[in-house]
Design an enzyme around this catalytic site. Structure first.
Site, PDB file in Angstrom:
ATOM      1  N   GLU A  94       0.817  -1.205   0.000  1.00 29.04           N
ATOM      2  CA  GLU A  94       0.000   0.000   0.000  1.00 29.04           C
ATOM      3  C   GLU A  94       0.854   1.260   0.000  1.00 29.04           C
ATOM      4  O   GLU A  94       1.938   1.291   0.569  1.00 29.04           O
ATOM      5  CB  GLU A  94      -0.945  -0.013   1.203  1.00 29.04           C
ATOM      6  CG  GLU A  94      -1.909  -1.183   1.085  1.00 29.04           C
ATOM      7  CD  GLU A  94      -3.037  -1.156   2.100  1.00 29.04           C
ATOM      8  OE1 GLU A  94      -4.106  -1.684   1.768  1.00 29.04           O
ATOM      9  OE2 GLU A  94      -2.860  -0.622   3.206  1.00 29.04           O
ATOM     10  N   CYS A 107       3.535   8.476   0.964  1.00 29.48           N
ATOM     11  CA  CYS A 107       3.991   7.563   2.016  1.00 29.48           C
ATOM     12  C   CYS A 107       4.193   6.194   1.377  1.00 29.48           C
ATOM     13  O   CYS A 107       3.255   5.606   0.844  1.00 29.48           O
ATOM     14  CB  CYS A 107       2.938   7.507   3.122  1.00 29.48           C
ATOM     15  SG  CYS A 107       3.319   6.307   4.417  1.00 29.48           S
ATOM     16  N   CYS A 114       5.914  -6.843   7.907  1.00 31.11           N
ATOM     17  CA  CYS A 114       6.982  -6.299   8.745  1.00 31.11           C
ATOM     18  C   CYS A 114       7.333  -7.331   9.808  1.00 31.11           C
ATOM     19  O   CYS A 114       6.465  -8.040  10.315  1.00 31.11           O
ATOM     20  CB  CYS A 114       6.524  -5.002   9.418  1.00 31.11           C
ATOM     21  SG  CYS A 114       7.820  -4.218  10.412  1.00 31.11           S
ATOM     22  N   CYS A 118       5.325  -4.923  16.314  1.00 31.41           N
ATOM     23  CA  CYS A 118       4.780  -3.942  17.272  1.00 31.41           C
ATOM     24  C   CYS A 118       3.310  -4.260  17.549  1.00 31.41           C
ATOM     25  O   CYS A 118       2.533  -4.512  16.635  1.00 31.41           O
ATOM     26  CB  CYS A 118       4.932  -2.527  16.731  1.00 31.41           C
ATOM     27  SG  CYS A 118       6.656  -2.110  16.392  1.00 31.41           S
ATOM     28  N   CYS A 121       0.269  -2.205  15.867  1.00 27.54           N
ATOM     29  CA  CYS A 121       0.340  -1.897  14.434  1.00 27.54           C
ATOM     30  C   CYS A 121      -0.277  -3.020  13.602  1.00 27.54           C
ATOM     31  O   CYS A 121       0.042  -4.195  13.786  1.00 27.54           O
ATOM     32  CB  CYS A 121       1.803  -1.694  14.038  1.00 27.54           C
ATOM     33  SG  CYS A 121       2.063  -1.540  12.266  1.00 27.54           S
ATOM     34  N   GLY A 163       6.230  -1.872   6.668  1.00 24.67           N
ATOM     35  CA  GLY A 163       7.611  -2.327   6.758  1.00 24.67           C
ATOM     36  C   GLY A 163       8.524  -1.441   7.584  1.00 24.67           C
ATOM     37  O   GLY A 163       8.197  -0.295   7.901  1.00 24.67           O
ATOM     38  N   GLU A 164       9.673  -2.010   7.944  1.00 22.04           N
ATOM     39  CA  GLU A 164      10.717  -1.296   8.695  1.00 22.04           C
ATOM     40  C   GLU A 164      11.825  -0.957   7.692  1.00 22.04           C
ATOM     41  O   GLU A 164      12.583  -1.853   7.271  1.00 22.04           O
ATOM     42  CB  GLU A 164      11.221  -2.206   9.832  1.00 22.04           C
ATOM     43  CG  GLU A 164      12.541  -1.814  10.453  1.00 22.04           C
ATOM     44  CD  GLU A 164      12.609  -0.370  10.946  1.00 22.04           C
ATOM     45  OE1 GLU A 164      11.758   0.029  11.754  1.00 22.04           O
ATOM     46  OE2 GLU A 164      13.522   0.355  10.513  1.00 22.04           O
ATOM     47  N   CYS A 337      -1.424   5.919   9.749  1.00 20.50           N
ATOM     48  CA  CYS A 337      -0.283   5.218  10.345  1.00 20.50           C
ATOM     49  C   CYS A 337      -0.740   3.955  11.040  1.00 20.50           C
ATOM     50  O   CYS A 337      -1.667   3.975  11.834  1.00 20.50           O
ATOM     51  CB  CYS A 337       0.382   6.076  11.417  1.00 20.50           C
ATOM     52  SG  CYS A 337       0.895   7.677  10.864  1.00 20.50           S
TER      53      CYS A 337
HETATM   54  N1  SAH Z   1       8.170   0.806  10.539  1.00 20.63           N
HETATM   55  C1  SAH Z   1       8.487   2.162  10.699  1.00 20.63           C
HETATM   56  C2  SAH Z   1       7.680   3.059   9.789  1.00 20.63           C
HETATM   57  C3  SAH Z   1       6.225   2.739   9.600  1.00 20.63           C
HETATM   58  S1  SAH Z   1       5.166   3.006  10.964  1.00 20.63           S
HETATM   59  C4  SAH Z   1       8.326   2.593  12.130  1.00 20.63           C
HETATM   60  O1  SAH Z   1       7.742   1.855  12.907  1.00 20.63           O
HETATM   61  O2  SAH Z   1       8.818   3.666  12.471  1.00 20.63           O
HETATM   62  C5  SAH Z   1       5.066   4.780  11.039  1.00 20.63           C
HETATM   63  C6  SAH Z   1       4.646   5.311  12.420  1.00 20.63           C
HETATM   64  O3  SAH Z   1       3.315   4.934  12.736  1.00 20.63           O
HETATM   65  C7  SAH Z   1       5.515   4.786  13.563  1.00 20.63           C
HETATM   66  O4  SAH Z   1       5.936   5.850  14.376  1.00 20.63           O
HETATM   67  C8  SAH Z   1       4.574   3.882  14.336  1.00 20.63           C
HETATM   68  O5  SAH Z   1       4.940   3.866  15.707  1.00 20.63           O
HETATM   69  C9  SAH Z   1       3.249   4.522  14.087  1.00 20.63           C
HETATM   70  N2  SAH Z   1       2.094   3.640  14.215  1.00 20.63           N
HETATM   71  C10 SAH Z   1       2.010   2.328  13.947  1.00 20.63           C
HETATM   72  N3  SAH Z   1       0.753   1.872  14.179  1.00 20.63           N
HETATM   73  C11 SAH Z   1       0.027   2.949  14.577  1.00 20.63           C
HETATM   74  C12 SAH Z   1      -1.327   3.134  14.929  1.00 20.63           C
HETATM   75  N4  SAH Z   1      -2.202   2.125  14.881  1.00 20.63           N
HETATM   76  N5  SAH Z   1      -1.727   4.370  15.275  1.00 20.63           N
HETATM   77  C13 SAH Z   1      -0.854   5.411  15.265  1.00 20.63           C
HETATM   78  N6  SAH Z   1       0.433   5.285  14.924  1.00 20.63           N
HETATM   79  C14 SAH Z   1       0.874   4.074  14.594  1.00 20.63           C
HETATM   80 FE1  SF4 Z   2       6.378  -1.678  14.090  1.00 25.62          FE
HETATM   81 FE2  SF4 Z   2       6.624   0.055  12.060  1.00 25.62          FE
HETATM   82 FE3  SF4 Z   2       6.723  -2.583  11.593  1.00 25.62          FE
HETATM   83 FE4  SF4 Z   2       4.414  -1.472  12.309  1.00 25.62          FE
HETATM   84  S1  SF4 Z   2       5.542  -1.079  10.436  1.00 25.62           S
HETATM   85  S2  SF4 Z   2       5.303  -3.392  13.114  1.00 25.62           S
HETATM   86  S3  SF4 Z   2       5.107   0.139  13.705  1.00 25.62           S
HETATM   87  S4  SF4 Z   2       8.168  -1.388  12.797  1.00 25.62           S
END
Ligand code: SAH
Ligand code: SF4
Length: 355
Positions: A94, A107, A114, A118, A121, A163-164, A337
């Protein structure tokens, strides 16, 4: 047969120059190809009219132009658009196109799924399926730019989709180079932001190899117990280790460092957390981006009220910590996000449902 060919968009400009050089072509041909791919956004080599017929045929015999197939598209009431693209292997990713006042931000995803797990997420639930190639990353920007109606341009790219990014380091590095190339997208490093969950060795490598982009670090909690519960990566590299690594990234590499902080009601949004955050970030030249939690199906967490988020922000601002609240775009289409998730490859013949 396209799958047997290399994706030309996986090549950086020096790589393409070398490839053409080996075939007796002059280096400026590579710059022309880049302009066709990224500035004119040609979808076929046949369109590259400033190249000779023979060269076009050579390119077409070795490469495919890296187009992505649109699988679904959803428009949000706030003007943002979420695209699902099907990759050559049927996997889906996406991409979100978001309007600003004078330009657009794209974005992009860097992986299918990923590995970081987390807890809050949606993407984490997929696990890691595979890395994207540089061309698959860059093409998301090309496709999004192509979908723009009107003359506002893409000016910012954020690596905050699925993804990271630092877990797919080599592809990230090449994609940044292509996006920054004057003959490619010509985006300034200040307009690119890479977000990481805190892979400490990769942050160090980022500094060492001189990658140029803003760095955003998902801090998300002020104590290790809470952060470990939310982000398994914290077991390996805790908050102190993460902040140490961030301090070591020279300012000229990271332009600006942003700490992202997801506000989860009752868990990370307590006012005492704000005070602790001020102490933790003491001495950092940084910005804090507060992200009220975006719920997704199955999520156990809740967002604070906007009023409470403002109270949290006020504590930071009053103590000299620059803080903004990110009201995520595209919440009504699950494009915000942490809401990005695609299922595995569709069954043969299955419809790719729109929206
Ligand atoms: N993987 C990377 C980038 C993608 S996530 C990372 O984790 O930084 C981008 C941002 O969205 C991160 O700061 C993450 O902590 C936040 N995020 C993930 N799930 C979310 C959610 N359900 N609501 C708000 N922010 C979220
Ligand atoms: Fe964590 Fe970012 Fe991966 Fe979601 S996309 S699992 S917030 S590292």
């Amino acid at each position: 047969m396209e799958r047997m060919l290399d994706n030309i968009k996986d090549y950086t400009l020096p790589e393409l120059e070398a490839w053409l050089g080996e075939r007796g072509e002059r280096p400026f041909r590579a710059r022309q190809v880049f302009q066709w791919l990224y500035q004119h956004r040609a979808t076929e080599f046949a369109q590259m009219s400033s190249l000779g017929k023979e060269l076009r045929a050579t390119l077409a015999a070795h490469f495919h132009p890296g187009n992505l197939a649109l699988a679904a598209r959803a428009e949000s009431a706030d003007g943002s658009t979420k695209f699902a693209f099907a990759l050559a292997d049927g996997r889906q990713i996406e991409t979100v196109l978001m309007p600003n006042l004078t330009h657009y931000t794209v974005c992009v995803s860097t992986q299918v799924g990923c590995a970081m797990g987390c807890d809050f997420c949606a993407t984490a639930q997929m696990g890691l399926v595979r890395n994207l190639s540089p061309g698959e990353i860059v093409q998301q920007v090309v496709e999004a730019a192509r979908a723009i109606d009107g003359d506002k341009l893409v000016r910012n790219v954020v690596f905050m989709g699925m993804g990271e990014p630092l877990h797919n380091f080599d592809a990230l590095k090449a994609a940044l180079e292509i996006l920054q190339s004057d003959h490619g997208f010509g985006l300034s490093a200040r307009r690119l932001t890479v977000s990481t969950s805190g892979l400490v060795p990769a942050i160090r490598r980022y500094a060492r190899e001189g990658l140029r982009a803003n760095l955003a670090v998902s801090l998300n909690a002020v104590d290790d117990t809470v952060r470990t519960r939310l982000m398994p990566v914290n077991r390996r590299w805790n908050i102190a280790a993460l902040l140490d690594a961030c301090r070591e990234v020279p300012a000229e590499n990271r332009y600006r460092i942003t700490f992202e902080y997801v506000l989860l009601a009752g868990l990370t949004d307590r006012l005492e957390d704000a005070h602790r955050l001020v102490r933790l970030l003491h001495g950092f030249k940084c910005k804090v981006n507060l992200i009220p939690y975006n719920a997704h199906p199955d999520s156990a967490y809740r967002a604070p009220t906007l009023e409470h988020a403002h109270a949290f922000q006020r504590i930071l601002l009053d103590r000299g910590v620059l803080a903004t609240i990110r009201i995520s775009k595209g919440q009504d289409i699950q494009a915000a996000c942490g809401q990005l998730v695609r299922q595995g490859p569709p069954q043969a013949g299955a419809a790719l449902a729109a929206g």
